[in-house]
Enzyme design. Structure first.
Site, PDB file in Angstrom:
ATOM      1  N   HIS A 122      49.284  38.511  -5.607  1.00  0.00           N
ATOM      2  CA  HIS A 122      50.696  38.557  -6.004  1.00  0.00           C
ATOM      3  C   HIS A 122      50.911  39.645  -7.067  1.00  0.00           C
ATOM      4  CE1 HIS A 122      50.738  34.004  -4.984  1.00  0.00           C
ATOM      5  NE2 HIS A 122      51.492  34.575  -4.068  1.00  0.00           N
TER       6      HIS A 122
ATOM      7  N   LYS B 212      57.544  20.403  -1.021  1.00  0.00           N
ATOM      8  CA  LYS B 212      56.114  20.611  -1.252  1.00  0.00           C
ATOM      9  C   LYS B 212      55.727  19.917  -2.543  1.00  0.00           C
ATOM     10  CE  LYS B 212      55.043  25.157   0.777  1.00  0.00           C
ATOM     11  NZ  LYS B 212      54.738  26.568   0.426  1.00  0.00           N
TER      12      LYS B 212
ATOM     13  N   ARG C 106      50.064  40.095   4.428  1.00  0.00           N
ATOM     14  CA  ARG C 106      48.610  40.199   4.501  1.00  0.00           C
ATOM     15  C   ARG C 106      48.188  40.466   5.944  1.00  0.00           C
ATOM     16  NH1 ARG C 106      48.476  34.784   1.373  1.00  0.00           N
ATOM     17  NH2 ARG C 106      50.413  34.887   2.513  1.00  0.00           N
TER      18      ARG C 106
ATOM     19  N   SER D 168      47.089  31.345  -2.623  1.00  0.00           N
ATOM     20  CA  SER D 168      47.022  30.299  -3.653  1.00  0.00           C
ATOM     21  C   SER D 168      46.221  29.095  -3.167  1.00  0.00           C
ATOM     22  CB  SER D 168      48.431  29.849  -4.041  1.00  0.00           C
ATOM     23  OG  SER D 168      49.182  30.943  -4.489  1.00  0.00           O
TER      24      SER D 168
END
Ligand code: ADP
Length: 165
Positions: free
Chosen positions: A17, A41, A90, A128
Site C-alpha cells: 500500500h 467485515k 497486483r 493484508s
C-alpha cells in the site's frame, strides 16, 4: 489541484500500500488515504487503529492525508471535491474485480475517474490477509509492513518483539 482518493480496508496497511501511496503522491497534488468503516467485515484492527498506523507511516509525506469514511465511496469523493479514485493492481485477478467496481462507480459518478497503479514486483504477493496470517502464527513480518504495524501485530497476537532480523 488534482486530489486522488486511495480507498481500502488497510487492515493493516502494508508496504505494498505504501509503495502505491508514495508513487501516487508524485503524480497527484494531494492523496487522501480513505479507510473504509465496513459493517460487513470484522477487521483485526479498529478503524481508529488502522487510521493511526497509516498516519504514522505517512508522517513524512506532506501531501498525503488519512481519513475514515463509510457509505458509498463516490459520495465521499464528491464531498472532498475529488475526481480521481486510485486503486492498486497486483494480479489479473485484481483486475476483474477492480474493473467491475470502477464501472459501477463511473455509472454512479461519471465525473470521477478510477486510476490503477500496478504494484511494484517486490510487493505483488503482498496483502493484508497474508500479513495477518504470518503474524498470527508467530512469523516475522519485518519488511512487509511499517515498523509501527509490526509492533501492533505482535501486541495483538501476544508475541515478543524480535531484535534485528
Ligand atoms: P480492499 O478491501 O478495498 O481491497 P485493501 O486494503 O485490501 O482494501 O486494498 C486497498 C487497495 O490497495 C486495493 O486497490 C488493492 O488492490 C491495493 N493493494 C493492496 N496490496 C497491494 C500491493 N501489494 N501492491 C499494490 N496494490 C495493493
Amino acid at each position: 489541484m488534482i486530489v486522488a482518493i486511495y480507498p481500502g480496508s488497510f487492515d493493516p496497511i502494508t508496504n505494498g500500500h505504501l509503495d502505491v501511496i508514495d508513487r501516487a503522491r508524485k503524480i497527484f497534488d494531494r492523496v487522501i488515504v480513505a479507510v473504509l468503516r465496513n459493517p460487513h467485515k470484522v477487521p483485526l484492527f479498529t478503524v481508529e487503529e488502522r487510521k493511526l498506523m497509516i498516519e504514522e507511516a505517512v508522517r513524512d509525506l506532506p501531501n498525503v492525508e488519512v481519513e475514515v469514511f463509510d457509505g458509498l465511496l463516490v459520495h465521499f469523493a464528491r464531498s472532498k471535491g475529488c475526481r480521481i479514485i486510485l486503486r492498486g493492481l497486483r494480479a489479473i485477478s485484481d483486475y476483474e474485480y477492480e474493473t467491475q467496481i470502477a464501472l459501477i462507480n463511473r455509472k454512479m459518478a461519471p465525473e470521477i475517474e478510477t486510476v490503477f497503479l500496478p504494484t511494484s514486483t517486490e510487493y505483488s504477493y503482498l496483502n493484508s490477509t497474508v500479513v495477518k496470517e504470518i503474524a498470527r502464527f508467530g512469523g516475522c513480518v519485518r519488511g512487509l509492513v511499517p515498523p509501527g504495524v509490526e509492533r501492533r501485530l505482535r501486541e495483538k497476537f501476544g508475541l515478543p518483539m524480535v531484535k534485528g532480523r
